[in-house]
Design an enzyme around this catalytic site. Sequence first.
Site, PDB file in Angstrom:
ATOM      1  N   ASP A   7       0.991  -1.461   0.487  1.00  0.00           N
ATOM      2  CA  ASP A   7       0.187   0.789  -0.052  1.00  0.00           C
ATOM      3  C   ASP A   7       0.688   1.340  -0.018  1.00  0.00           C
ATOM      4  O   ASP A   7       2.034   1.032   0.010  1.00  0.00           O
ATOM      5  CB  ASP A   7      -1.224  -0.251   1.394  1.00  0.00           C
ATOM      6  N   SER A   8       0.015   2.265  -0.047  1.00  0.00           N
ATOM      7  CA  SER A   8       0.980   3.506   0.201  1.00  0.00           C
ATOM      8  C   SER A   8       1.698   4.194   0.989  1.00  0.00           C
ATOM      9  O   SER A   8       2.587   4.672   1.735  1.00  0.00           O
ATOM     10  CB  SER A   8       0.358   5.272  -0.808  1.00  0.00           C
ATOM     11  N   CYS A  70      -4.582  -1.744  -1.855  1.00  0.00           N
ATOM     12  CA  CYS A  70      -4.576  -0.140  -1.810  1.00  0.00           C
ATOM     13  C   CYS A  70      -5.883  -0.184  -3.226  1.00  0.00           C
ATOM     14  O   CYS A  70      -5.704  -0.270  -4.001  1.00  0.00           O
ATOM     15  CB  CYS A  70      -3.034  -0.548  -2.543  1.00  0.00           C
ATOM     16  N   GLU A 147      -2.683   8.665   8.560  1.00  0.00           N
ATOM     17  CA  GLU A 147      -0.915   8.283   8.629  1.00  0.00           C
ATOM     18  C   GLU A 147      -0.653   9.403   9.783  1.00  0.00           C
ATOM     19  O   GLU A 147       0.067   9.069  10.100  1.00  0.00           O
ATOM     20  CB  GLU A 147      -0.178   8.974   7.197  1.00  0.00           C
ATOM     21  N   CYS A 177     -10.773   2.364   0.399  1.00  0.00           N
ATOM     22  CA  CYS A 177      -9.730   3.328   0.369  1.00  0.00           C
ATOM     23  C   CYS A 177      -9.453   1.820   1.853  1.00  0.00           C
ATOM     24  O   CYS A 177      -9.879   2.008   2.493  1.00  0.00           O
ATOM     25  CB  CYS A 177      -9.325   4.584   0.804  1.00  0.00           C
ATOM     26  N   HIS A 179      -6.226   2.587   4.129  1.00  0.00           N
ATOM     27  CA  HIS A 179      -6.994   3.448   5.407  1.00  0.00           C
ATOM     28  C   HIS A 179      -8.399   3.805   6.043  1.00  0.00           C
ATOM     29  O   HIS A 179      -8.111   4.500   7.814  1.00  0.00           O
ATOM     30  CB  HIS A 179      -6.352   4.824   5.501  1.00  0.00           C
TER      31      HIS A 179
END
Length: 275
Positions: A7-8, A70, A147, A177, A179
């Site tokens: 993932d990012s 992701c 994040e 997403c 996240h």
Amino acid sequence: MLIGVFDSGVGGLTVLRALHRKMPGHDFLYVGDTARVPYGRKPREMVETFARGIASFLLEQGVDALVIACNTASSASLPQLADEVPVPVWGVIEPGVAAAGAVSRGGRVGIIGTVGTIRSGIYQRKLEALGLETWARACPMFVHLVEEGLAESAEAELLAHHYLDDRPELDALILGCTHYPVLRSVIQRVSGGGVHLVDSAEAISETVSVTLANCPPGSGRITHFVTGDSIAYEHTAHVIGGVDGAIVPLPVADLVALQKVAAAVSLSLRKELHS
Ligand code: DGL
């Protein structure tokens, strides 16, 4: 089996955790590309290139399967990546669509995700093909909240209202997403108890574990490769619930070198296919 997951940033840990819970005996390599997060605001081609570089790195480490944890990278790089690599590849979009189709009673499904995922229209097309009505909203600031470890904050509440208050009536809302499951409580509060939140982590871990059910396990080890600040990664991973395993720095320059090789190979493959 050695399973590569990426993932990012820390969002894919929601998927890694679900996979590890279902398949505790297998080994996992996780790449969190925190130096280049967010993917959601970047051009599709750029995200596809990042995904190729990370996939090449994970293949070099010997993974037997890949999970793109992701949505943005799944929408940008599947099915191309699956055609190019010699191991099975899963993305998170199909499982999310299937899970939403299964829980929606009234046929009105919302999708929240990054700008890239929502703009790609991939969820809308797949859900509408199932006869469901859709409403979609990009919520770019949610990734930053996660994040920064601010999932339980006044800022999260404020932004959830900002993004969701004008939604139509929905019976299911896809957390499009990886996240966003970290913000689950605030999203549920603001959406109302009657809206079923769909987290594709559960759905994908079910698919992967069923497919790999007869494969030999490993030693249950997890290793995290992080392109950004390892200390910040460890801190945020801990805030969002933690996942065991060693954290190893991965310089972006290494991924960029692999991206170049992967792009050249994919170009020659495409030329071959078209000749
Ligand atoms: N977690 C990612 C997703 O599922 C990417 C978020 C981002 O980097 O913008 O889309």
